[in-house]
Motif scaffolding. Structure first.
Motif, PDB file in Angstrom:
ATOM      1  N   ILE A 376      46.001  72.866  53.803  1.00  0.00           N
ATOM      2  CA  ILE A 376      45.926  73.678  55.206  1.00  0.00           C
ATOM      3  C   ILE A 376      44.822  73.018  55.886  1.00  0.00           C
ATOM      4  N   LYS A 377      44.810  72.713  57.282  1.00  0.00           N
ATOM      5  CA  LYS A 377      43.798  72.069  57.880  1.00  0.00           C
ATOM      6  C   LYS A 377      42.560  72.883  57.936  1.00  0.00           C
ATOM      7  N   ASP A 378      41.366  72.314  57.744  1.00  0.00           N
ATOM      8  CA  ASP A 378      40.009  73.042  57.573  1.00  0.00           C
ATOM      9  C   ASP A 378      40.012  74.022  56.438  1.00  0.00           C
ATOM     10  N   GLU A 379      40.662  73.669  55.504  1.00  0.00           N
ATOM     11  CA  GLU A 379      40.648  74.464  54.229  1.00  0.00           C
ATOM     12  C   GLU A 379      40.437  73.253  53.106  1.00  0.00           C
ATOM     13  N   ASP A 380      39.548  73.558  52.024  1.00  0.00           N
ATOM     14  CA  ASP A 380      39.401  72.512  51.023  1.00  0.00           C
ATOM     15  C   ASP A 380      39.765  73.272  49.881  1.00  0.00           C
ATOM     16  N   TYR A 381      41.096  73.043  49.406  1.00  0.00           N
ATOM     17  CA  TYR A 381      41.615  73.678  48.280  1.00  0.00           C
ATOM     18  C   TYR A 381      41.470  72.314  47.038  1.00  0.00           C
ATOM     19  N   VAL A 382      41.129  73.002  45.959  1.00  0.00           N
ATOM     20  CA  VAL A 382      40.775  71.995  44.885  1.00  0.00           C
ATOM     21  C   VAL A 382      41.854  72.205  43.715  1.00  0.00           C
ATOM     22  N   LEU A 383      41.995  71.132  43.028  1.00  0.00           N
ATOM     23  CA  LEU A 383      42.385  71.451  41.686  1.00  0.00           C
ATOM     24  C   LEU A 383      41.577  71.307  40.529  1.00  0.00           C
ATOM     25  N   ARG A 384      41.424  72.278  39.643  1.00  0.00           N
ATOM     26  CA  ARG A 384      40.424  72.115  38.396  1.00  0.00           C
ATOM     27  C   ARG A 384      41.303  71.639  37.191  1.00  0.00           C
ATOM     28  N   LEU A 385      40.876  70.530  36.744  1.00  0.00           N
ATOM     29  CA  LEU A 385      41.174  69.851  35.614  1.00  0.00           C
ATOM     30  C   LEU A 385      40.410  69.792  34.423  1.00  0.00           C
ATOM     31  N   PRO A 386      40.820  69.470  32.987  1.00  0.00           N
ATOM     32  CA  PRO A 386      39.733  69.135  32.078  1.00  0.00           C
ATOM     33  C   PRO A 386      39.251  67.922  32.316  1.00  0.00           C
ATOM     34  N   LEU A 387      37.761  67.641  32.102  1.00  0.00           N
ATOM     35  CA  LEU A 387      37.368  66.541  32.282  1.00  0.00           C
ATOM     36  C   LEU A 387      38.042  65.058  31.799  1.00  0.00           C
ATOM     37  N   ASP A 388      38.750  65.080  30.750  1.00  0.00           N
ATOM     38  CA  ASP A 388      39.131  63.996  30.203  1.00  0.00           C
ATOM     39  C   ASP A 388      40.508  63.736  30.992  1.00  0.00           C
ATOM     40  N   LYS A 389      40.981  64.457  31.871  1.00  0.00           N
ATOM     41  CA  LYS A 389      42.217  64.536  32.714  1.00  0.00           C
ATOM     42  C   LYS A 389      41.968  63.889  34.299  1.00  0.00           C
ATOM     43  N   ILE A 390      40.525  64.065  34.496  1.00  0.00           N
ATOM     44  CA  ILE A 390      40.263  63.851  36.091  1.00  0.00           C
ATOM     45  C   ILE A 390      39.853  62.347  36.482  1.00  0.00           C
ATOM     46  N   GLY A 391      39.830  61.624  35.549  1.00  0.00           N
ATOM     47  CA  GLY A 391      39.881  60.042  35.592  1.00  0.00           C
ATOM     48  C   GLY A 391      41.276  59.437  35.905  1.00  0.00           C
ATOM     49  N   SER A 392      42.064  60.064  35.027  1.00  0.00           N
ATOM     50  CA  SER A 392      43.423  59.592  35.113  1.00  0.00           C
ATOM     51  C   SER A 392      44.113  60.157  36.275  1.00  0.00           C
ATOM     52  N   PHE A 393      43.707  61.394  36.993  1.00  0.00           N
ATOM     53  CA  PHE A 393      44.420  61.875  38.100  1.00  0.00           C
ATOM     54  C   PHE A 393      43.894  60.812  39.390  1.00  0.00           C
ATOM     55  N   VAL A 394      42.741  60.664  39.317  1.00  0.00           N
ATOM     56  CA  VAL A 394      42.072  60.092  40.379  1.00  0.00           C
ATOM     57  C   VAL A 394      42.645  58.424  40.479  1.00  0.00           C
ATOM     58  N   ALA A 395      42.601  58.005  39.246  1.00  0.00           N
ATOM     59  CA  ALA A 395      43.227  56.580  39.303  1.00  0.00           C
ATOM     60  C   ALA A 395      44.682  56.311  39.781  1.00  0.00           C
ATOM     61  N   ASN A 396      45.221  57.571  39.810  1.00  0.00           N
ATOM     62  CA  ASN A 396      46.862  57.495  40.033  1.00  0.00           C
ATOM     63  C   ASN A 396      47.260  58.391  41.149  1.00  0.00           C
ATOM     64  N   GLU A 397      46.301  58.957  41.935  1.00  0.00           N
ATOM     65  CA  GLU A 397      46.682  60.176  42.770  1.00  0.00           C
ATOM     66  C   GLU A 397      47.651  59.440  43.899  1.00  0.00           C
ATOM     67  N   ASP A 398      47.385  58.370  44.359  1.00  0.00           N
ATOM     68  CA  ASP A 398      48.372  58.063  45.397  1.00  0.00           C
ATOM     69  C   ASP A 398      49.876  58.090  44.775  1.00  0.00           C
ATOM     70  N   GLN A 399      50.003  57.621  43.728  1.00  0.00           N
ATOM     71  CA  GLN A 399      51.446  57.653  43.217  1.00  0.00           C
ATOM     72  C   GLN A 399      51.821  58.998  42.686  1.00  0.00           C
ATOM     73  N   ILE A 400      51.173  59.795  42.469  1.00  0.00           N
ATOM     74  CA  ILE A 400      51.135  61.386  41.999  1.00  0.00           C
ATOM     75  C   ILE A 400      51.493  61.980  43.149  1.00  0.00           C
ATOM     76  N   TYR A 401      51.003  61.866  44.507  1.00  0.00           N
ATOM     77  CA  TYR A 401      51.254  62.463  45.586  1.00  0.00           C
ATOM     78  C   TYR A 401      52.469  62.024  46.146  1.00  0.00           C
ATOM     79  N   THR A 402      52.956  60.737  45.995  1.00  0.00           N
ATOM     80  CA  THR A 402      54.119  60.348  46.361  1.00  0.00           C
ATOM     81  C   THR A 402      55.318  60.844  45.614  1.00  0.00           C
ATOM     82  N   LEU A 403      55.146  60.882  44.557  1.00  0.00           N
ATOM     83  CA  LEU A 403      56.287  61.693  43.446  1.00  0.00           C
ATOM     84  C   LEU A 403      56.334  63.068  43.844  1.00  0.00           C
ATOM     85  N   ALA A 404      55.160  63.928  44.161  1.00  0.00           N
ATOM     86  CA  ALA A 404      55.430  64.941  44.484  1.00  0.00           C
ATOM     87  C   ALA A 404      55.985  65.440  45.773  1.00  0.00           C
ATOM     88  N   LYS A 405      55.744  64.605  46.701  1.00  0.00           N
ATOM     89  CA  LYS A 405      56.361  64.478  48.248  1.00  0.00           C
ATOM     90  C   LYS A 405      57.981  64.357  48.050  1.00  0.00           C
TER      91      LYS A 405
END
Length: 542
Positions: A376-405
């Motif tokens: 939502i515009k002007d809202e900063d919603y976040v996803l909370r993950l275990p630390l050992d999953k943060i790096g994996s998500f960030v490293a692959n986030e473009d592909q993850i968002y493409t699959l989700a869309k």
């Protein structure tokens, strides 16, 4: 654990590991300057792997009135799973930090409240009265609360120890996750750290807890009070269920109450029943400002509120004296981190792409009512993950968002529209309405409706518009009527659905044509979004 030393250790280990990366491939022999940059691989990507799945389905068909026949269908098929890879050296850095912390299994959150109190004497030989008095006196010297012995408090403490040992032990384990967060916010606003035990009395540390009158979250905010302290509610998000935001709001609210009364006991009492009930109790007691002197003039629930809080404080502070052995959760709050979402994504999708149990994601992200994180515009919603999953998500986030869309685009049912919940509605009087009926419908009092609308009598006329501030927030929905299910579900003639592991109300609604999340909640009397595997859900009005 000394967090400063842990953090310094982490920094030292991080620096050491970075130093190990000085392969110096392009360094000349006479060059003594150390190369500190970590070289990240660029070809990691979100990988797909094929696994063989054996799928067995049971079909139950009624034959006549009494007999049934069961047919087993077994199929073997390939299925695609996603494997999100992280940059190896960054993952190694994260693991160094994680190794400094403990690791054991996580259990389900507690549902039963700790508010039910009785005050009759309880025989409990393991805690003599003299020992309890001495410990309460010691506790009183190190807390701003008035921890004085009285028979009612003794009864509550012994009843908890005798009847709720396992319950409290599980709460102690869960507190390992939430208390560091609470203590940080309490310390920031100069509030006694013992206030952390209030969340146990309020919600049994269940972030999605909802009372019969609509109080919600770890700190049990009513809609209006939550909004007053910046907690918004929409069709997707209820910030009262967000641990960080709700804790900050609770700290602000308690600080305001302390400014009013100058006493933490009275601040807690007013947190439960409202400042008005506390000031009335002070008047009725003849001006006393001590909780124990005005207790008999407080509402019944509030009269037991401080004893429950003090009993909880005593048991947690002296847990080692009463043979409590809590299991530690899988990870602590500071072993998690957040990522600001860039587009709409569901917890189901994150679970699939990141190989994380959906229950774990729901535990870490309780404020998303439909298990969907909106963008939502002007809202900063976040996803909370275990630390050992943060790096994996960030490293692959473009592909993850493409699959989700792509998945959202293929869905037959449109996504729910985003609406802010409103604490005020305009009600049109219909034939047969009267003030008592309208008041019951919205959980308010007749006197409130009259005050909000300047009514001097109970007379109403058809078509009259009334302003109502409902006890529970109203989320505006489409006027379209939802069709009832007509198809046989799960190859059975029964109009019920059995919840499977990983199911959410949203994912179930996607499987059932013409069924919305609100339908499922209404037909099954579900106030929040918590469902458990094996639960039978009605999928029609009948």
């Amino acid at each position: 654990m000394n967090y400063c030393s842990v953090f310094l250790s982490f920094l030292f280990l991080s620096a050491s590991l970075m130093g190990q990366e000085t392969v110096q491939q392009n360094q000349s022999p006479d060059e003594n300057k150390e190369h500190k940059e970590i070289l990240l691989q660029e070809n990691i990507g979100l990988q797909q792997e094929q696994v063989t799945v054996v799928d067995t389905t049971q079909i139950i068909k009624p034959i006549g009135e009494l007999q049934t026949t069961t047919i087993g269908l077994t199929s073997i098929k390939d299925s695609t799973v996603y494997v999100a890879n992280d940059y190896p050296k960054m993952a190694e850095l994260d693991s160094l930090w994680k190794e400094e912390l403990y690791n054991s299994s996580l259990y389900d959150t507690i549902y039963k409240s700790v508010r039910e109190l009785e005050y009759e004497p309880v025989p409990y030989v393991d805690l003599p009265t003299d020992t309890l008095k001495a410990r309460l006196a010691e506790l009183n010297t190190r807390t701003p609360f008035n921890v004085a012995y009285n028979p009612a408090l003794e009864s509550v403490i012994k009843r908890y120890l005798k009847n709720r040992h396992k319950h409290l032990e599980r709460l102690m384990a869960l507190s390992e996750f939430y208390f560091p967060l609470f203590e940080t916010e309490l310390d920031n606003q100069n509030i006694p750290l013992e206030i952390k035990y209030l969340a146990i009395v309020e919600s049994a540390l269940k972030p999605r807890a909802k009372s019969r009158v609509g109080a919600t979250g770890l700190w049990q905010f009513m809609f209006g009070t939550g909004k007053m302290f910046g907690l918004e509610v929409s069709s997707y998000v209820d910030e009262r269920m967000d641990p960080i935001m709700a804790t900050k709001a609770a700290c602000k609210y308690l600080a305001n109450l302390y400014k009013i009364f100058g006493d933490w006991d009275l601040a807690l009492a007013s947190y439960n029943s409202g400042p008005g009930n506390v000031t009335k109790a002070i008047r009725r007691s003849g001006g006393y400002r001590n909780y124990w002197n005005i207790r008999h003039n407080l509402p019944r629930e509030t009269a037991g509120y401080l004893p429950a809080f003090l009993a909880t404080m005593y048991i947690f502070e002296y847990a080692d004296k009463h043979n409590f052995k809590p299991r530690k959760p899988k990870f602590a709050y500071f072993e998690t981190d957040t990522i600001r979402v860039k587009q709409m994504i569901s917890l189901d999708q994150v679970s699939e792409y990141m190989n994380i149990d959906i229950e774990e994601l729901q535990f870490l992200n309780p404020s998303y009512k439909l298990d969907i994180i909106p963008n939502i515009k002007d809202e900063d919603y976040v996803l909370r993950l275990p630390l050992d999953k943060i790096g994996s998500f960030v490293a692959n986030e473009d592909q993850i968002y493409t699959l989700a869309k792509a998945e959202f685009d293929k869905r037959e049912k449109p996504m729910p529209k985003y609406f802010e919940a409103n604490d005020r509605i305009r009600y049109r009087v219909r034939s047969g309405d009267y003030l008592g009926k309208i008041a019951r419908k919205y959980g308010v009092r007749v006197s409130q409706i009259k005050r909000w609308n300047g009514l001097r009598s109970n007379n109403l006329r058809i078509g009259q518009r009334l302003t109502i501030h409902p006890r529970k927030p109203i989320v505006h929905q489409s006027n379209k009527t939802t069709k009832t299910v007509t198809k046989v579900v799960n190859n059975s003639h029964s109009e019920t659905y059995t919840v499977k592991t990983g199911d959410t109300l949203w994912s179930i609604s996607q499987k059932l044509k013409g069924i919305s999340v609100e339908n499922l909640k209404k037909w099954n009397d579900i106030s929040g979004s918590g469902i458990k595997p094996g639960m039978k859900l009605k999928i029609s009005k009948s």
